[in-house]
Structures are given as C-alpha cells and as structure tokens.
Scaffold this active site. Structure first.
Site, mmCIF file in Angstrom:
data_model
loop_
_atom_site.group_PDB
_atom_site.id
_atom_site.type_symbol
_atom_site.label_atom_id
_atom_site.label_comp_id
_atom_site.label_asym_id
_atom_site.label_seq_id
_atom_site.Cartn_x
_atom_site.Cartn_y
_atom_site.Cartn_z
ATOM 1 N N ASN A 162 36.538 34.722 53.391
ATOM 2 C CA ASN A 162 37.731 35.562 53.158
ATOM 3 C C ASN A 162 38.242 36.272 54.414
ATOM 4 O OD1 ASN A 162 35.511 37.260 53.117
ATOM 5 N ND2 ASN A 162 36.279 38.526 51.450
ATOM 6 N N GLY A 241 28.618 37.958 51.239
ATOM 7 C CA GLY A 241 28.983 36.989 50.200
ATOM 8 C C GLY A 241 28.641 37.535 48.824
ATOM 9 N N SER A 242 28.387 36.625 47.903
ATOM 10 C CA SER A 242 28.188 37.056 46.512
ATOM 11 C C SER A 242 26.786 37.652 46.307
ATOM 12 C CB SER A 242 28.356 35.862 45.579
ATOM 13 O OG SER A 242 27.243 35.000 45.722
ATOM 14 N N THR A 243 26.648 38.428 45.244
ATOM 15 C CA THR A 243 25.360 39.039 44.910
ATOM 16 C C THR A 243 24.334 37.955 44.559
ATOM 17 O OG1 THR A 243 26.422 41.079 44.234
ATOM 18 C CG2 THR A 243 24.236 40.672 43.326
ATOM 19 N N GLY A 246 23.285 36.430 47.778
ATOM 20 C CA GLY A 246 22.617 37.482 48.561
ATOM 21 C C GLY A 246 21.178 37.676 48.113
ATOM 22 N N GLU A 263 25.852 42.330 52.553
ATOM 23 C CA GLU A 263 27.131 42.919 52.127
ATOM 24 C C GLU A 263 27.616 42.048 50.981
ATOM 25 O OE1 GLU A 263 27.984 45.627 53.389
ATOM 26 O OE2 GLU A 263 26.868 45.632 55.262
ATOM 27 N N CYS A 297 36.088 41.919 49.360
ATOM 28 C CA CYS A 297 35.018 42.525 48.566
ATOM 29 C C CYS A 297 35.351 43.981 48.216
ATOM 30 C CB CYS A 297 33.697 42.445 49.324
ATOM 31 S SG CYS A 297 33.838 43.037 51.012
ATOM 32 N N GLU A 473 27.072 47.882 58.385
ATOM 33 C CA GLU A 473 27.697 47.204 59.516
ATOM 34 C C GLU A 473 28.796 48.118 60.025
ATOM 35 O OE1 GLU A 473 28.841 43.409 57.535
ATOM 36 O OE2 GLU A 473 27.446 42.581 58.987
HETATM 37 O O1 LIG Z 1 35.565 41.267 52.085
HETATM 38 C C1 LIG Z 1 34.874 41.905 52.823
HETATM 39 C C2 LIG Z 1 35.305 42.631 54.051
HETATM 40 C C3 LIG Z 1 36.527 43.414 53.885
HETATM 41 C C4 LIG Z 1 36.686 44.475 54.942
HETATM 42 O O2 LIG Z 1 35.995 44.464 55.975
HETATM 43 O O3 LIG Z 1 37.521 45.354 54.729
#
Ligand SMILES: O=CCCC(=O)O
Length: 497
Positions: A162, A241-243, A246, A263, A297, A473
């Site tokens: 994404n 990625g997805s739970t 993960g 994440e 996400c 992160e």
């Molecule tokens: O989709 C995950 C990351 C979205 C973001 O960093 O705002």
C-alpha cells in the site's frame, strides 16, 4: 530493454532484476512473475521469482557487508542517507509514475507518498549521529558502568504494497542509520519502486550487500519470508502487513529468538462529537479515508458521529464524496484510484453486502467500478446506520468503504471504539479539553489523532497495541533503537575515587 507503458526521463532508473551484492540478479530457477497495473488489470512488467533456496546466498552477502558497514562512522552513514534522499528527490517524477502503475494510486498521491517517505531518509540521517549509550555510578562506589549501543546485525524488511516507498524508507532508513545491513522483500504487487530505491542507494554510496532487495511471487513469498526469518545470520525482522501474517512471522522468529517489530492491521475508529469544528472533522476524514482508496492501515474504518450533528455531518460527507472521480491513477481528473488487488474488490463487496443485510443504508457508491475496464475498481462508498454487529465493525475493510455509526454518550462511544481486537490508531474531534484528555487515556490505540486525521510523520513514533502489533517505527530514539543492541560494561576503579 522492457517496454513500459510510461516514459521515464532516466531510462536506467528502473531495473527488473533483484539486487544482491551490488549486482542485478535473476532467480536461480530463472523463473519470473508478472506485475499488473491495477488500473487496467494488464501485466506491464515482471521480476525474478526467488524461492527459499535463493535466500542463503543473499543473507551471506548481507552478513559480509555488515562486517565492514558496522565500522563505518555515523557521520558517513548520515551523509549517505542524505545523498540517497537527494537522489530520490531528483528522480521523483519518474518514481511517481512507476508507483502509480504498480499500486494504482493517483499520480498526485504518488507524489505525496514520496514526499512523506523522504521525511524518513532525512530524519534517520539526523538520528545516525545521535545514537547514545550512557555512563553511571552504581551502588558500589569503586565501579563505573557504561552502556554502549551497537548495530544488531543483518535485518530483514518485509514490506506491504500500500505504501511501498514510505514503508521501505521507514524501515531501511532506521536500519542504515543504526549501522545494520538490510534485505528488503517487497510485496509481489509492488517490487519496482523498491528496486529503484536500491539503484539510487548504490549511487548514494552504500556498498554492495548493505541494502539487498529480493523479489518473489505470491506463491513463493511465504517460503522466502520463512527462510529469511529463520536464517541464523538474520538478527531482526520488521514486518508491515496483516495480523494473520504478522503472527506467523512472529512464530518463525520466535524459534531463533529474533528481535521483531510488527505493524499490523487497523480497523480504526474516528469519533466526531457534537461540539467539534465540523468543517475540520469532515475535511480530515475525507483526506484520511480516501487516501489510496482506503488502503492504509491507519485509515478510518468506523466513523462514530454524535446524535446532535449526525444528519448534517452524514449529508456533508455524502455530498463531498459523490464528487470524487474514480479512474486510472494516471488520468489527470482522477481523484480516487483502483484497489491494488482484485481480492480487495471482493472484500469490499462482501462488507457492503453484509452491512445492507444487517440494516445499513448505502448512500453513496456501493458497487465495483463498472464501465472502467478490467481494473480493480470499487466506488467510494458510504454506509449510514452502521451497527457493531456488522462485519465492517469487526474487520479492517481496507477499501473505500466508510461505515457511519450514531452515538449519544462519551462512555458509549469509547466502549464501541475499543470493541475490536486491533489498536493501531484512533481519532477524535471535540473542543472539550477535559474530554480530550480522557479520550487520550481511554482509547486503546498506539496513536491518537486529536482534531486531526493524520498523525503519521517521520518524527513521531508509529505503531500499535493489541493485535495491531508491537515495536515502534519512526520518532526520536525509539525507531533506531529497534535496530540496536545494548552492551553493559562494568569497570572496577583502583585508587582514590
Ligand atoms: O498503511 C500503513 C502506513 C500508513 C502510514 O504510514 O501513514
């Protein structure tokens, strides 16, 4: 040379081989997999299909490179990160086109992602020189204790489709700042921009093996990821990625006691109180929700609006959503693009059908984008009168579908907002300062947007709680810390002290 459906100013920028030990590399099987344009459903490129048997050589390359890179001084690492930042910026028009073709997002959003992503190279260049240990005097007065920080070793970044540029730079930037080498495994849908980043990293001066990129098809990705996680020379894995995936990654890493950050999914609530600035709340919601067609996400999945303004707010939302133009990301009038994957369209459809069955009313959109060819389109959709029992309340939709719920009291909305296994981000809009403090403390999420729909920034810690994962992160200290180990030295002093 491959023929792409776009023209690049620098035709040497885009490579379609993996990047290992400074060399553009094919899979040992010679096999490749296709990359589709989500806006047409047509294949426009291919990449090497690495399998588990290709992994060891890549990890060994990263491990050899680590022996040198770990000795490089922090200023030199910072300078290379800044040069990388400059080179990416210089090529951003070319990179944005590739991003639009592989992810589907409109060109303006592709530029927005690159700008956001460059925040990470810039930020981590600064962080490289600010890694600190400490010195203390313990209870035994003739001793001194020193804590020193060292890079953890070879790292792995498993990256989603994404935000394929931002997620690479968020992980790789932190690892390189810390003095680690890193292997990136982009998603099968979006490997091309990651390969461009590797190409520019070499030009920025990072030595062969410091940043390796391997690509693999959907079929081979599980075995490649497992081998990477279980390889004894890999010391840290960062996954977005997805739970479901993960938790599998965590299991793979548990065997070797690897450090992991995860994440994962969102299902984020967005709460609008009667006393808010409605214009601001609506504007922020539209920006947050329609960003990459709802495929973030941190996007708003469940929008709770207080009774006093429910009708007015929903009507404004519907009016402003109905003017969005669904189309190919490269068309200049497109304001919302396709989904990146075909399976995303099916999930959106399923959530809409379930909501209708349970009493929700579709007031905008609701269908896949007919008349737009074979692309993976779904209309921006608003469902009013949503209920907690609906699928959309329980699962992250990851599509341009917005469910609006009515609520009366703060206690009721906090209970419903927290009624999910996820805990990534929550948002609220209110002018009541006491309530704002209560919500900050009571909402179960790693990131709380207070009168804003955007809390993602290189300088702020990013990460969730509950089944949204663990580890941070970006942000000061915490992000680079994920790629470091602490060593405690204790020294006995003789003589007068
Ligand atoms: O989709 C995950 C990351 C979205 C973001 O960093 O705002």
């Amino acid at each position: 040379m491959a023929h792409f459906p776009f023209k690049m100013a620098d035709v040497e920028l885009l490579k379609t081989e993996a990047y290992v030990q400074g060399t553009w590399t094919a899979a040992s099987s010679g096999k490749r997999f296709d990359i589709e344009d989500p806006g047409t459903g047509k294949v426009f490129a291919s990449c090497p299909d690495f399998s588990a048997s290709d992994v060891d050589a890549v990890v060994e390359s990263s491990s050899r490179a680590f022996e040198e890179f770990r000795k490089e001084n922090p200023r030199s690492r910072a300078q290379k990160l800044l040069e990388w930042d400059r080179l990416i910026r210089e090529s951003k028009d070319d990179i944005a086109q590739v991003l639009t073709y592989e992810s589907g997002k409109p060109l303006a959003e592709a530029h927005g992602e690159i700008e956001y992503a460059l925040g990470f190279t810039w930020w981590f260049a600064g962080e490289a020189e600010r890694i600190r240990g400490n010195l203390s005097i313990p209870s035994q007065p003739n001793r001194r204790v020193v804590v020193t920080k060292q890079p953890i070793g070879v790292c792995v970044a498993l990256v989603p489709w994404n935000f394929p540029i931002a997620m690479i730079l968020r992980k790789v930037g932190a690892a390189l700042a810390a003095g680690c080498t890193i292997i990136a495994k982009p998603s099968p849908e979006t490997p091309l921009t990651c390969l461009i980043l590797a190409n520019l990293a070499v030009k920025a001066g990072f030595a062969p093996g410091v940043f390796n990129v391997i690509t693999s098809s959907m079929d081979n990705t599980p075995e490649v990821a497992e081998r990477l996680c279980k390889h004894p020379l890999v010391k840290k894995v960062s996954f977005t990625g997805s739970t479901t995936i993960g938790s599998l990654i965590a299991k793979h890493c548990a065997e070797g006691l690897k450090k992991v950050s995860l994440e994962l999914g969102g299902n984020c609530p967005f709460i609008v109180f009667d006393d808010c600035n409605q214009e601001q709340a609506c504007e922020e919601l539209l920006k947050l929700k329609w960003r990459h067609a709802g495929q973030a996400c941190v996007t708003a999945n469940r929008v709770y609006v207080q009774s006093g303004i429910y009708e007015e707010f929903v009507a404004t939302l519907a009016k402003r959503t109905s003017i969005l133009k669904l189309g190919h990301g490269m068309s200049s009038d497109t304001t919302i693009g396709p989904l990146t994957t075909k399976r995303g369209v099916s999930k959106a459809q399923k959530h809409v059908e379930d909501a209708i069955e349970k009493g929700g009313k579709v007031i905008v959109g609701g269908k896949s984008g007919k008349g737009l060819g074979d692309g993976f389109f779904f209309e921006p959709t608003i469902i009013r009168d949503a209920k907690q029992s609906m699928l959309i309340s329980q699962e992250e939709t990851f599509a341009p579908v917005l469910a609006v719920y009515r609520f009366d009291s703060e206690a009721e909305v906090v209970k419903n907002a927290n009624d999910t296994s996820m805990g990534l981000a929550s948002y609220f809009f209110t002018k009541n300062i006491d309530r704002a403090w209560r919500l900050l403390e009571n909402l179960e999420a790693g990131m709380i947007g207070m009168n804003t729909g955007n809390s993602s920034a290189a300088e702020s810690p990013f990460g969730g709680m509950k089944l949204s994962g663990y580890g941070k992160e970006s942000g000061k200290d915490v992000a680079v810390e994920e790629y470091l180990v602490s060593k405690t030295g204790t020294m006995t002093l003789e003589g007068h002290y």
